[in-house]
Every structure is written in structure tokens, then in C-alpha cells.
Design an enzyme around this catalytic site. Sequence first.
Site, PDB file in Angstrom:
ATOM      1  N   GLU A 183      49.500 -29.781  -4.406  1.00  0.00           N
ATOM      2  CA  GLU A 183      48.480 -29.299  -5.346  1.00  0.00           C
ATOM      3  C   GLU A 183      47.361 -30.310  -5.519  1.00  0.00           C
ATOM      4  O   GLU A 183      47.606 -31.505  -5.656  1.00  0.00           O
ATOM      5  CB  GLU A 183      49.142 -29.018  -6.689  1.00  0.00           C
ATOM      6  CG  GLU A 183      48.640 -27.759  -7.355  1.00  0.00           C
ATOM      7  CD  GLU A 183      49.048 -26.519  -6.590  1.00  0.00           C
ATOM      8  OE1 GLU A 183      48.163 -25.913  -5.943  1.00  0.00           O
ATOM      9  OE2 GLU A 183      50.218 -26.147  -6.623  1.00  0.00           O
ATOM     10  N   HIS A 184      46.126 -29.813  -5.493  1.00  0.00           N
ATOM     11  CA  HIS A 184      44.920 -30.629  -5.647  1.00  0.00           C
ATOM     12  C   HIS A 184      44.831 -31.695  -4.543  1.00  0.00           C
ATOM     13  O   HIS A 184      44.368 -32.816  -4.782  1.00  0.00           O
ATOM     14  CB  HIS A 184      44.879 -31.286  -7.031  1.00  0.00           C
ATOM     15  CG  HIS A 184      44.592 -30.315  -8.134  1.00  0.00           C
ATOM     16  ND1 HIS A 184      43.317 -29.908  -8.459  1.00  0.00           N
ATOM     17  CD2 HIS A 184      45.428 -29.651  -8.970  1.00  0.00           C
ATOM     18  CE1 HIS A 184      43.374 -29.039  -9.457  1.00  0.00           C
ATOM     19  NE2 HIS A 184      44.646 -28.866  -9.776  1.00  0.00           N
ATOM     20  N   GLY A 281      43.243 -14.904 -12.843  1.00  0.00           N
ATOM     21  CA  GLY A 281      43.333 -16.154 -13.574  1.00  0.00           C
ATOM     22  C   GLY A 281      44.731 -16.717 -13.673  1.00  0.00           C
ATOM     23  O   GLY A 281      45.032 -17.494 -14.574  1.00  0.00           O
ATOM     24  N   GLY A 283      46.403 -18.376 -11.113  1.00  0.00           N
ATOM     25  CA  GLY A 283      46.714 -19.416 -10.140  1.00  0.00           C
ATOM     26  C   GLY A 283      47.272 -18.866  -8.851  1.00  0.00           C
ATOM     27  O   GLY A 283      47.797 -19.606  -8.020  1.00  0.00           O
ATOM     28  N   SER A 286      43.422 -14.849  -6.846  1.00  0.00           N
ATOM     29  CA  SER A 286      42.798 -13.525  -6.800  1.00  0.00           C
ATOM     30  C   SER A 286      41.382 -13.609  -6.251  1.00  0.00           C
ATOM     31  O   SER A 286      40.929 -12.687  -5.555  1.00  0.00           O
ATOM     32  CB  SER A 286      42.788 -12.903  -8.195  1.00  0.00           C
ATOM     33  OG  SER A 286      42.118 -13.747  -9.131  1.00  0.00           O
ATOM     34  N   ASP A 348      43.399 -21.828  -0.269  1.00  0.00           N
ATOM     35  CA  ASP A 348      43.556 -20.454  -0.732  1.00  0.00           C
ATOM     36  C   ASP A 348      43.028 -19.455   0.289  1.00  0.00           C
ATOM     37  O   ASP A 348      43.686 -18.466   0.628  1.00  0.00           O
ATOM     38  CB  ASP A 348      42.824 -20.255  -2.063  1.00  0.00           C
ATOM     39  CG  ASP A 348      43.375 -21.136  -3.159  1.00  0.00           C
ATOM     40  OD1 ASP A 348      44.421 -21.776  -2.942  1.00  0.00           O
ATOM     41  OD2 ASP A 348      42.745 -21.203  -4.230  1.00  0.00           O
ATOM     42  N   TYR A 404      38.320 -28.618 -13.599  1.00  0.00           N
ATOM     43  CA  TYR A 404      38.451 -28.668 -12.142  1.00  0.00           C
ATOM     44  C   TYR A 404      37.371 -29.533 -11.490  1.00  0.00           C
ATOM     45  O   TYR A 404      37.681 -30.448 -10.708  1.00  0.00           O
ATOM     46  CB  TYR A 404      38.440 -27.239 -11.573  1.00  0.00           C
ATOM     47  CG  TYR A 404      38.899 -27.116 -10.136  1.00  0.00           C
ATOM     48  CD1 TYR A 404      40.099 -26.491  -9.832  1.00  0.00           C
ATOM     49  CD2 TYR A 404      38.134 -27.606  -9.078  1.00  0.00           C
ATOM     50  CE1 TYR A 404      40.529 -26.357  -8.523  1.00  0.00           C
ATOM     51  CE2 TYR A 404      38.557 -27.482  -7.780  1.00  0.00           C
ATOM     52  CZ  TYR A 404      39.751 -26.854  -7.497  1.00  0.00           C
ATOM     53  OH  TYR A 404      40.168 -26.729  -6.198  1.00  0.00           O
TER      54      TYR A 404
END
Length: 572
Positions: A183-184, A281, A283, A286, A348, A404
Site C-alpha cells: 500500500e502506498h 469511496g 478503497g 471504483s 489500480d 493523499y
Amino acid sequence: MEIIWRRRSCDKIAGSIARLEVRVSAIEIEAESSGICENRRRRERRPSLFCAFRPSLFRYLCAPIFESIAAIPNEDGSDFITADLLPLHLILGTAIKMFVHILIIVIIHLCSITSSRAFLPPTSKPPVSSKIFSSASKVMASNVQTLVDQAKSLFDESFGADGDNNLPNYCVSAPGRVNLIGEHTDYTGGYVLPLAIGYNTIGYGRGAIVKKDGSESTQCRIVSTNNPVVEFQVSSSLEASTGSNKWVNYVQGVVLQYLPDLKDDETFTFDLAVVGDVPLGSGLSSSASLEVATAVFLERILDAQGVAYSSVKDASAPLTEEQRKMERAVRCKLAENVFCGVPCGIMDQFVSSAGCEGKLLLLDCRSLDYREVSMGGENTSSLDTPVLVITNSNVKHDLGDGEYPIRVRQCKEATDILTKMNPSIQSLRDATMKDVEAAAQSAGLDGVILQRARHVVSENERTVKTADALEKGDWETVGKLMNASHTSMRDDYEVSCEEIDVLVDLAQTFGDGVYGSRLTGGGFGGCTVTLVKKDAAPELIEYLKKQYEVKTGTKCVCFETTPAGGAKAIDL
């Protein structure tokens, strides 16, 4: 010795037995909570008929006694019964009735054992992991078809079923995604380990490439389930929408990425209806799902009119399908970066475009090289392979605002410090934990910036280790790495929140069956992902739903998932 019974009505006796049953149940609950029955949940996950109807059977067994007591003459009105009031035929009748009742109970119990065994796994050799996802695929296909029907209905209602009969209709789908770990790390060129899920965005519409000279309509119209029709014209000067139409930016941004494929005097015109079941929204990407679905729709228009990608210099050597997936992901990422103002990485869009059914993708976000990762490899049976439970906290977030972009800047600051110390470090992807520790001691890497660097560098290491452990079927190691990832995101990267921490803590302390749990996605709300034994998943889901609402006052939504395929065109 004279035998004396106190006479009571059958109702009172039945009430006493009922209270006894309640006490027995309370003792069992107390024993289970104290750990005495720690394996009870596994043994009774499929409760037998005998267990289910135990209270009723208890009363059924005692019924002849009740009937006999009620049948004893009560001429003097006394509340006591002496032995001389018990006739022989009444005693024998009661004994026979009880014997019959006991026989019936035994038959019911034997039947319940047989029914319970029907739920046990077969003793024959189970299929290998490549076959695990066949039944899940059927469910996903059913969900997609439902969405396709909804999209077609929405299109017909919004733009008319007839429309331009000279243009073919196109239908496309693109999935959301879950990131198991990593993640990130994508916007610093690191490693990620996501999978596409069986929740999709569906686009249904028709379109064409037309001249800009006004001889044909150059209008684009788009509608979604929750939003009215929005109209716009495609040009290089197109500006981002605001307010309630902000969602259209994800479509417009992608269209602008495909505009250079056309001639200078050409543009797109289309009508497009969009529906989907990827929670907004949450995670689960979408927005990337919408972008990739739009890209596939535009590619259908390009293919229909024989237009090659502008990035393909040799028209006689078009892109392979793999190259097209990568090109699509890059364009969708740029659309979100440039037009939507979100400084996201490519994860994503990439997994939505290139996802593989039954596989996770270990993606190098710098080179875009990736390898497909099986859960347990080809020799792991479906009985041994755990599943992923996704839990939506129903805490919403908007990555375009707030924290973010701040994290992105902080990673850049950390990289600059490390580069000054070691010029070979061009991004946090290039750094090791030893580099971070050295910079903390001598190069001024401290405070929040140190925390951000520590998370990203350690997360890259965890991600590669997780992929290796998955392929070996080392679920315990995978779980520990997931737990460590959440701790790092919570403490060093600070992207978790109270509700997410509650869900993770509930899952991690659930007990036997859960290997690990963590926040998935950008953070500040959204979802958790939990690796759990398949037979423990239903009980975990019920536990999370009940306890989360008790602790937060909010309902959560849980579902099991397995890796799904990526974006595709759907034949009509």
C-alpha cells in the site's frame, strides 16, 4: 417406605424443565467463552438436527410422565400422590410410551449424523488450486449479466432504443480491485500485490469518430445509475467538471488520452450508460474501474473504424493484447493524474485492465513487469486454500482532497534526502531499511518524513515476501506480513482510522481460522482484507457484522472474493 410425589400441573413441570434447559445453555456459553470449548465452533458449524431440536426432544421424552401424572385420580383434591394411587397398568403404559419415545429420539439422532456428514468434504482427491475458482466464476458471470441488462435498460431510457441504427452497440466491463499488500508504494515505483474482484463497472453505448466541421454531431452524452445525463464536446480545451458532475471527469480525462489517436480534424461522439456494483469511496477502486471501462469502450470505437494507437509507429504491427493492457493502464493513470488531479500510482488501473482469473499480480510499478501469483501453487487443494474476506467499513473518503497528496509530497521529501546521501537512490523503491536508518542518523531524515520512508521501504520488502509465501502455501507467514503492514500503515503512514482499526482488531483476534488482516486501499476509511480459512469465513463475517455495529454504531458489509479477470469487451 411410602413413596410420595407432590402433584403439579403439566404446565408447571414443563416450565421447570425449560428453566433447566436455559441453565444448561448458559453453562455451555460460559464454558465456550472461557476456552473450554475452543473447538466447538468448528465442530458445530453444521449443527445436527439433534442439537437443533434438543429442548423439544427433552420435553417429548418426558411427555409420558406428564400424561401419567395428569391421569391419576384426584378425588380428595390433595396436592400429593402416594404409591398406592399408581395402578399397574398406568406404570406399564408409561414405561412403554417412554420406550417408544426414546426409540424415536435415537432414530432422529442417527438421521442427524447422516445429514451432518453430507456437509463434510469428500474423501476423494480434491481438485488443485487452478480449479478452485470455477464456481465463483459462475457467480461473477451472473452478476455481470445482471449489470449488462441494467446498463442496456438505462441506455434505452436515456437515449432511446433505436438511436442511430447505423452505429453498432458496444458493451464493456472493468473490475474493481483489492490490494492484498503493497500500500502506498505504487507512486514511488515500488511493488504491489493486487487482484481484480468480481465487482464491475459496465458501460453500454454506441459511438463513432466524426469530423469536427459540424457536418455531424460531435456531442458526447453519458449517464449513470445515480446521475442524470451529462453532455460535453471533446476537445483539447475541455475543462474538468465540478459539483455533482465531478464523476464525469474520470470519463472525460480518459477520452482526452485517446484523442491524439485521431486526426486533427476528428473527434469522438458517443452515448454511454454506466452502471456498476463497485462500492464508491470504499478503497476498491471504483474510479479506476470507470476509467478502464471507458478506455475499453473507446478502443472498440477505434477498432471498428480501423484506427491504430498513436503510440504504434508501424501500423502493420499493432499492439499485442498484453501491450494493449499496459498502454490502457498508463493512459488511465495519466487521466486521473492530469485531469482529475489525483497523484495516484498505476496499480489500480493496471490490475483492472490486466487482472487474471485465479491469480494475483506482483507488479513492479516502475518497469510494469509483473508475474502472476497463485495462492498455494498448483499442488494446493481447494480445501487447504484460504479465501479473502473484504469488509467495507462504510466510512467514505475522497482521495482527491486532503491527505493523499500530502503523503505523495512527503515521500518526495524523503527521496530527496536519501538521494543526497546516496545518488543511486532515485525513489524510495531503491532504498533499503539500512539506507533509511543511516539517513536517520546522519542525513536529517527524521519526524514524519522518517515515518513515511520507513513504511514505504518496509512495505516493498513485505510485498515481495508475501508473493513468495503465497506460492508456497505458507499462510501463517502471509498473515504475519499482512498484520505488520497494517501496523505500519496505522503508525508510520497514518492512513488508517478508528473504524478500520476496529475491524482489523476484530479479525486479528477472532481466533482459529484467521491468518491476517489489514487495511486495503488508500486509507482514511474504506475496506479491510482478511485472509481466512474457507470454512471459517461465514462465521467470521457474522462476527464482524455484529461486533462492528456494537463498537461503532455503523453497519459494515462483508463478502468473500477470489481473483477475477480484467477488463473486457462483452459480446452482445
